[in-house]
Design a protein around this motif. Structure first.
Motif: not given
Length: 127
Positions: A32-44
């Motif tokens: 298994h690939d274990i991946v930890l990501r942080r994501t930003r979602i701009a308004p819209g």
């Protein structure tokens, strides 16, 4: 083996719009690939409709995440909410930000080895 990845946020590929992520950790354990990501979602901003091959665990760290599913309908998650995204096409969904401020999420992917992070699907005709 643990590999530290991107130190900077990078725009997510289409169909995502107004989103950027950085990979904090990637490792392979027992097929298994274990991946930890942080994501930003701009308004819209939106991830575009998609599904995953593996299970994801998500923490909303800022703002509110609009997260409807094709089969299960609407879902909205406020800051500090933790939820699980099940795998497969029957669990297609979108992550988007309908609010006035940036939404941030921390995502732990538990994918089969060598799987892509997601698969795009056409949006529903009503949303």
């Amino acid at each position: 083996m643990t590999r530290w990845r991107d130190r900077e946020f990078r725009p997510n590929p289409a169909p995502a719009v107004g989103t950027a992520s950085r990979t904090l950790l990637r490792l392979r354990v027992a097929g298994h690939d274990i991946v930890l990501r942080r994501t930003r979602i701009a308004p819209g901003g939106t991830s575009g409709w998609h599904y995953h091959d593996g299970t994801l665990f998500v923490v909303v760290t800022r703002g509110v995440l609009d997260h409807p599913y094709l089969e299960r309908g609407p879902a909205e998650y406020p800051r500090f909410h933790v939820f699980r995204e099940p795998s497969g096409p029957a669990n297609a969904h979108v992550a988007r930000n309908g609010g006035p401020t940036e939404t941030r999420i921390l995502v732990l992917y538990l994918n089969p080895a060598n799987s892509p992070l997601s698969h795009s699907v056409p949006p529903p005709t009503d949303g």
